[in-house]
Design a protein around this motif. Sequence first.
Motif, PDB file in Angstrom:
ATOM      1  N   ARG A  89       0.750  -1.132  -0.013  1.00 32.77           N
ATOM      2  CA  ARG A  89       0.005  -0.044  -0.055  1.00 32.77           C
ATOM      3  C   ARG A  89       0.779   1.467  -0.084  1.00 32.77           C
ATOM      4  NH1 ARG A  89      -5.720   0.429   1.353  1.00 32.77           N
ATOM      5  NH2 ARG A  89      -6.710  -1.427   1.212  1.00 32.77           N
ATOM      6  N   TYR A 114       1.831   8.357   2.254  1.00 32.05           N
ATOM      7  CA  TYR A 114       1.207   9.630   1.987  1.00 32.05           C
ATOM      8  C   TYR A 114       2.259  10.713   1.754  1.00 32.05           C
ATOM      9  CZ  TYR A 114      -2.784   7.009   3.567  1.00 32.05           C
ATOM     10  OH  TYR A 114      -3.602   5.983   3.758  1.00 32.05           O
ATOM     11  N   GLU A 144     -14.491   4.296  18.212  1.00 34.50           N
ATOM     12  CA  GLU A 144     -15.685   4.174  19.074  1.00 34.50           C
ATOM     13  C   GLU A 144     -15.535   3.866  20.360  1.00 34.50           C
ATOM     14  OE1 GLU A 144     -15.287   3.037  16.010  1.00 34.50           O
ATOM     15  OE2 GLU A 144     -17.106   2.693  14.813  1.00 34.50           O
ATOM     16  N   VAL A 182     -15.361   4.072  10.804  1.00 36.77           N
ATOM     17  CA  VAL A 182     -15.908   4.587  11.953  1.00 36.77           C
ATOM     18  C   VAL A 182     -17.402   4.659  11.837  1.00 36.77           C
ATOM     19  CG1 VAL A 182     -15.913   6.262  13.715  1.00 36.77           C
ATOM     20  CG2 VAL A 182     -13.774   5.428  12.768  1.00 36.77           C
TER      21      VAL A 182
HETATM   22  C1  LIG Z   1      -7.587   0.874   4.981  1.00 34.40           C
HETATM   23  S1  LIG Z   1      -6.707   0.542   6.547  1.00 34.40           S
HETATM   24  C2  LIG Z   1      -5.887   2.301   6.931  1.00 34.40           C
HETATM   25  C3  LIG Z   1      -4.747   2.198   7.714  1.00 34.40           C
HETATM   26  C4  LIG Z   1      -3.641   3.078   7.699  1.00 34.40           C
HETATM   27  N1  LIG Z   1      -4.298   4.265   8.364  1.00 34.40           N
HETATM   28  C5  LIG Z   1      -3.297   3.392   6.239  1.00 34.40           C
HETATM   29  O1  LIG Z   1      -3.242   4.735   5.799  1.00 34.40           O
HETATM   30  O2  LIG Z   1      -2.604   2.588   5.646  1.00 34.40           O
HETATM   31  C6  LIG Z   1      -8.307   0.767   7.563  1.00 34.40           C
HETATM   32  C7  LIG Z   1      -7.852   0.698   9.007  1.00 34.40           C
HETATM   33  O3  LIG Z   1      -9.031   1.028   9.931  1.00 34.40           O
HETATM   34  C8  LIG Z   1      -8.928   0.068  10.904  1.00 34.40           C
HETATM   35  N2  LIG Z   1     -10.476   0.339  11.385  1.00 34.40           N
HETATM   36  C9  LIG Z   1     -11.649  -0.508  11.210  1.00 34.40           C
HETATM   37  N3  LIG Z   1     -12.755  -0.499  12.084  1.00 34.40           N
HETATM   38  C10 LIG Z   1     -12.171   0.737  12.920  1.00 34.40           C
HETATM   39  C11 LIG Z   1     -12.924   1.447  13.638  1.00 34.40           C
HETATM   40  N4  LIG Z   1     -14.007   1.264  14.021  1.00 34.40           N
HETATM   41  N5  LIG Z   1     -12.151   2.609  14.650  1.00 34.40           N
HETATM   42  C12 LIG Z   1     -10.763   2.568  14.247  1.00 34.40           C
HETATM   43  N6  LIG Z   1     -10.154   2.006  13.125  1.00 34.40           N
HETATM   44  C13 LIG Z   1     -10.771   0.950  12.444  1.00 34.40           C
HETATM   45  C14 LIG Z   1      -8.830  -0.955  10.208  1.00 34.40           C
HETATM   46  O4  LIG Z   1      -8.545  -2.308  11.151  1.00 34.40           O
HETATM   47  C15 LIG Z   1      -7.529  -0.900   9.337  1.00 34.40           C
HETATM   48  O5  LIG Z   1      -6.410  -0.987   9.856  1.00 34.40           O
END
Ligand SMILES: C[S@@+](CC[C@H](N)C(=O)[O-])C[C@H]1O[C@@H](n2cnc3c(N)ncnc32)[C@H](O)[C@@H]1O
Length: 261
Positions: free
Chosen positions: A22, A25, A96, A117
């Motif tokens: 991935r 940024y 949350e 979220v």
């Molecule tokens: C697409 S990844 C992004 C990770 C990182 N921030 C990046 O930019 O590579 C989405 C992340 O959100 C987390 N996630 C899922 N549900 C969430 C929640 N309710 N609160 C916080 N994080 C959550 C997932 O576990 C995952 O690690």
Amino acid sequence: MTVPREQRRVFGEVAHAYEGVRPGYPAEILGLITAYVGRAVRTVVESGAGTGKGTALLRGLGVPLTCVEPDPAMAALLARRFDGDDLVSVVVSRFEDWIPPSDGVDLLASAQAWHWVDHTRRTHLAAEALAPGGVLAVFGHDYGFVDADLRAQLNLVYLEYAPEIADQPGRPVHSRHPGAFRPEELRGSPWFTDAEERRVMTVVRYDTARYLTLLSTFSPHRMLPEQQRSRLHRALADRVDAHGGVLEQKLTTWLWLARRT
Ligand SMILES: C[S@@+](CC[C@H](N)C(=O)[O-])C[C@H]1O[C@@H](n2cnc3c(N)ncnc32)[C@H](O)[C@@H]1O
């Protein structure tokens, strides 16, 4: 009884691959955040920190950074990456369920993760987490294609093998999500003001193998039944191979900023 897999929980199944392919940024994003904040930031919380790709950017602020990440496998890689860094702490929790400090934080950031979220509560939760005047910075990538013709060819493959995740006019592949961030959440909110958007464009090259690995980290792909996913990926790989075995992904990194009233 089998518990159904939740789409928000699939990233940990491929945590190492996620970290490997991935894109991170662009540094400009941090510059845009600090310019918008316009004063010293003392505390930062990051929601959905994953393996730390957004964290690496935010770490550039040089202030204490709390990373909230619910998936144990993603959090483990994140903790390993920042092991020994006194400024970074990892909390394994959904945003949350995380309890913010009583005086609030100066900056709440979320990279490619705000859509996970609860969208019915997240603006209020963000307001509760921030100190007055604090800033919410939500950012992520839209994955476009440098070559429009290749994009169209790949979409035909999606339409044949997985129409449920094929592209729709005006909406990039992978960006569709019921909880996708909508600017009105901030523009119409009584808790936020000065909502603004910024964009940064970059191009990332993938060879066929890395591109397939990238796709295997996208949650809509992970949610497909395994056989269907393999057939789709084989057909996509054939297309990219026929194109010379290299694909240029045009990343639009969008950033939404708003200030707590
Ligand atoms: C697409 S990844 C992004 C990770 C990182 N921030 C990046 O930019 O590579 C989405 C992340 O959100 C987390 N996630 C899922 N549900 C969430 C929640 N309710 N609160 C916080 N994080 C959550 C997932 O576990 C995952 O690690």
